[in-house]
Motif scaffolding. Structure first.
Motif, PDB file in Angstrom:
ATOM      1  N   ALA A 133      -3.866   1.358  -4.399  1.00 34.90           N
ATOM      2  CA  ALA A 133      -2.894   1.235  -3.314  1.00 34.90           C
ATOM      3  C   ALA A 133      -3.508   0.531  -2.105  1.00 34.90           C
ATOM      4  O   ALA A 133      -2.862  -0.303  -1.442  1.00 34.90           O
ATOM      5  CB  ALA A 133      -2.380   2.615  -2.920  1.00 34.90           C
ATOM      6  N   LEU A 134      -4.765   0.847  -1.813  1.00 36.13           N
ATOM      7  CA  LEU A 134      -5.423   0.227  -0.660  1.00 36.13           C
ATOM      8  C   LEU A 134      -5.705  -1.257  -0.878  1.00 36.13           C
ATOM      9  O   LEU A 134      -5.930  -1.991   0.082  1.00 36.13           O
ATOM     10  CB  LEU A 134      -6.728   0.962  -0.350  1.00 36.13           C
ATOM     11  CG  LEU A 134      -6.559   2.395   0.165  1.00 36.13           C
ATOM     12  CD1 LEU A 134      -7.915   3.059   0.330  1.00 36.13           C
ATOM     13  CD2 LEU A 134      -5.802   2.391   1.487  1.00 36.13           C
ATOM     14  N   VAL A 135      -5.706  -1.689  -2.147  1.00 36.58           N
ATOM     15  CA  VAL A 135      -5.873  -3.117  -2.423  1.00 36.58           C
ATOM     16  C   VAL A 135      -4.771  -3.925  -1.752  1.00 36.58           C
ATOM     17  O   VAL A 135      -4.987  -5.052  -1.296  1.00 36.58           O
ATOM     18  CB  VAL A 135      -5.906  -3.365  -3.947  1.00 36.58           C
ATOM     19  CG1 VAL A 135      -5.838  -4.862  -4.259  1.00 36.58           C
ATOM     20  CG2 VAL A 135      -7.163  -2.773  -4.562  1.00 36.58           C
ATOM     21  N   GLY A 136      -3.574  -3.356  -1.666  1.00 36.24           N
ATOM     22  CA  GLY A 136      -2.472  -4.052  -1.007  1.00 36.24           C
ATOM     23  C   GLY A 136      -2.769  -4.343   0.449  1.00 36.24           C
ATOM     24  O   GLY A 136      -2.553  -5.469   0.930  1.00 36.24           O
ATOM     25  N   ALA A 156       0.830  -1.208   0.000  1.00 36.15           N
ATOM     26  CA  ALA A 156       0.000   0.000   0.000  1.00 36.15           C
ATOM     27  C   ALA A 156       0.862   1.255   0.000  1.00 36.15           C
ATOM     28  O   ALA A 156       0.560   2.237  -0.698  1.00 36.15           O
ATOM     29  CB  ALA A 156      -0.927  -0.011   1.210  1.00 36.15           C
ATOM     30  N   VAL A 157       1.954   1.248   0.772  1.00 36.57           N
ATOM     31  CA  VAL A 157       2.846   2.418   0.818  1.00 36.57           C
ATOM     32  C   VAL A 157       3.475   2.664  -0.548  1.00 36.57           C
ATOM     33  O   VAL A 157       3.591   3.805  -1.014  1.00 36.57           O
ATOM     34  CB  VAL A 157       3.924   2.211   1.896  1.00 36.57           C
ATOM     35  CG1 VAL A 157       5.002   3.290   1.782  1.00 36.57           C
ATOM     36  CG2 VAL A 157       3.305   2.254   3.279  1.00 36.57           C
ATOM     37  N   VAL A 210       0.995   4.348  -2.596  1.00 37.69           N
ATOM     38  CA  VAL A 210       0.865   5.763  -2.239  1.00 37.69           C
ATOM     39  C   VAL A 210       2.020   6.562  -2.838  1.00 37.69           C
ATOM     40  O   VAL A 210       1.839   7.688  -3.329  1.00 37.69           O
ATOM     41  CB  VAL A 210       0.809   5.918  -0.708  1.00 37.69           C
ATOM     42  CG1 VAL A 210       0.886   7.400  -0.324  1.00 37.69           C
ATOM     43  CG2 VAL A 210      -0.462   5.309  -0.158  1.00 37.69           C
ATOM     44  N   ILE A 211       3.226   5.982  -2.785  1.00 32.51           N
ATOM     45  CA  ILE A 211       4.382   6.658  -3.393  1.00 32.51           C
ATOM     46  C   ILE A 211       4.144   6.880  -4.882  1.00 32.51           C
ATOM     47  O   ILE A 211       4.420   7.961  -5.433  1.00 32.51           O
ATOM     48  CB  ILE A 211       5.654   5.818  -3.157  1.00 32.51           C
ATOM     49  CG1 ILE A 211       6.001   5.799  -1.675  1.00 32.51           C
ATOM     50  CG2 ILE A 211       6.821   6.367  -3.979  1.00 32.51           C
ATOM     51  CD1 ILE A 211       7.148   4.870  -1.330  1.00 32.51           C
ATOM     52  N   LYS A 212       3.612   5.845  -5.532  1.00 31.93           N
ATOM     53  CA  LYS A 212       3.294   5.969  -6.962  1.00 31.93           C
ATOM     54  C   LYS A 212       2.247   7.066  -7.180  1.00 31.93           C
ATOM     55  O   LYS A 212       2.351   7.870  -8.122  1.00 31.93           O
ATOM     56  CB  LYS A 212       2.785   4.627  -7.483  1.00 31.93           C
ATOM     57  CG  LYS A 212       2.281   4.673  -8.916  1.00 31.93           C
ATOM     58  CD  LYS A 212       1.626   3.346  -9.294  1.00 31.93           C
ATOM     59  CE  LYS A 212       0.933   3.435 -10.639  1.00 31.93           C
ATOM     60  NZ  LYS A 212       0.196   2.181 -10.956  1.00 31.93           N
ATOM     61  N   THR A 213       1.247   7.124  -6.312  1.00 32.51           N
ATOM     62  CA  THR A 213       0.192   8.134  -6.440  1.00 32.51           C
ATOM     63  C   THR A 213       0.754   9.544  -6.244  1.00 32.51           C
ATOM     64  O   THR A 213       0.412  10.475  -6.991  1.00 32.51           O
ATOM     65  CB  THR A 213      -0.922   7.866  -5.412  1.00 32.51           C
ATOM     66  OG1 THR A 213      -1.441   6.551  -5.607  1.00 32.51           O
ATOM     67  CG2 THR A 213      -2.045   8.875  -5.553  1.00 32.51           C
ATOM     68  N   MET A 214       1.622   9.715  -5.259  1.00 33.97           N
ATOM     69  CA  MET A 214       2.190  11.040  -4.998  1.00 33.97           C
ATOM     70  C   MET A 214       3.055  11.508  -6.161  1.00 33.97           C
ATOM     71  O   MET A 214       3.217  12.712  -6.380  1.00 33.97           O
ATOM     72  CB  MET A 214       3.014  11.009  -3.712  1.00 33.97           C
ATOM     73  CG  MET A 214       2.199  10.711  -2.466  1.00 33.97           C
ATOM     74  SD  MET A 214       0.840  11.864  -2.219  1.00 33.97           S
ATOM     75  CE  MET A 214       1.742  13.376  -1.873  1.00 33.97           C
ATOM     76  N   GLY A 215       3.601  10.566  -6.921  1.00 32.73           N
ATOM     77  CA  GLY A 215       4.362  10.957  -8.100  1.00 32.73           C
ATOM     78  C   GLY A 215       3.488  11.414  -9.239  1.00 32.73           C
ATOM     79  O   GLY A 215       3.989  11.941 -10.242  1.00 32.73           O
TER      80      GLY A 215
END
Length: 288
Positions: free
Chosen positions: A206-209, A181-182, A185-190
């Motif tokens: 990300a929350l699927v993880g 999930a983290v 989130v890193i991918k999303t913030m990029g």
């Protein structure tokens, strides 16, 4: 059979409830391959890192055993009681003849009547080693009982390696889900400059993880470890029956009484009835 039903029910209730609540599987299915690669791959790698080769070799057979259930049935418990009856009776009537059976059990006419028991190395050696020791005057019932208890405890410890390893993996899966999930989130913030509808899907992915880590841990791996623990304990009861008969024999109880002591040591769901055991013993007497 019930294990497969349990897996199917878990899947149906979790994802069925999600769909009925208005959820869409597209987000989960889109993220599933990558999240499973991260979580599953990390779990397998950590499992291989933390366990010895012997545990790794027995993991898949152990998982199959969890689905198949206990190895020994009620009929097997009755067979081992009949086997012990024949051996104890022979030990008291003709010790020299008994030696031929315990030295080469694979050629023994008595052991070969019970092929399932003969295939189990632990059961055969437990019987033959104890009878051989008794023939060499190591026949103190209390010392032999302690020795057999230690031997069965060692078998228990070895048999529990795989369930403990699976439980450790189950404990680690939620944390590995957080790792996945983290990373999401890193991918999303990029991609923070993307429109909200795209960011929403990326955050959902990300929350699927986290979901997968918890779902796999408490929906599958932990129940599997618990199931295998129960199966191992049921299998262990078979050796407790053998121990009870052998110790009763060293106390010089009547052979029929030794068999009854062993029958009482079997778990309730695997214990043959008194009548069925007596009938089997009468048939052995008639055949001899």
């Amino acid at each position: 059979m019930f294990g497969l039903i349990g897996m199917a029910l878990t899947f149906a209730m979790v994802f069925g409830g999600f769909i009925l609540a208005g959820g869409h599987l597209e987000v989960i299915l889109h993220s599933l391959p990558h999240e499973m690669m991260i979580i599953g791959g990390a779990a397998v790698g950590a499992f291989a890192l933390s366990n010895e080769t012997s545990v790794l070799k027995h993991t898949w057979p152990g998982i199959m055993r969890a689905f198949k259930g206990a190895r020994w049935t009620q009929a097997d418990h009755q067979d081992v009681l009949c086997l012990m009856y024949q051996l104890l009776r022979l030990a008291r009537s003709s010790p020299v003849e008994l030696e031929e059976h315990i030295e080469r059990p694979e050629d023994s006419t008595i052991f070969r009547e019970y092929p399932r028991i003969l295939k189990d190395h632990e059961a055969v050696t437990l019987i033959t080693d104890t009878l051989r020791s008794a023939s060499l005057n190591y026949d103190d019932p209390y010392q032999v009982e302690e020795m057999l208890s230690r031997r069965i405890a060692l078998m228990r410890t070895e048999g529990m390696h795989v369930p403990h390893a699976l439980q450790s993996t189950a404990d680690a899966l939620p944390a590995l889900g957080i790792v996945a999930a983290v990373l999401g989130v890193i991918k999303t913030m990029g991609s923070i400059d993307q429109p909200p509808e795209i960011l929403g899907k990326m955050i959902g992915g990300a929350l699927v993880g986290t979901f997968l880590g918890v779902f796999l841990a408490y929906g599958f791996v932990a129940p599997l470890a618990q199931r295998l623990t129960g199966v191992r304990r049921q299998d262990e009861s078979f050796y407790e029956v053998i121990k009870s008969v052998l110790v009763a024999g060293l106390h010089q109880h009547a052979t029929n009484l030794c068999v009854e002591v062993g029958r009482q040591a079997a778990p309730d769901n695997l214990r043959p009835s008194f009548v069925s055991v007596e009938t089997a013993l009468r048939e052995i007497k008639r055949a001899s």
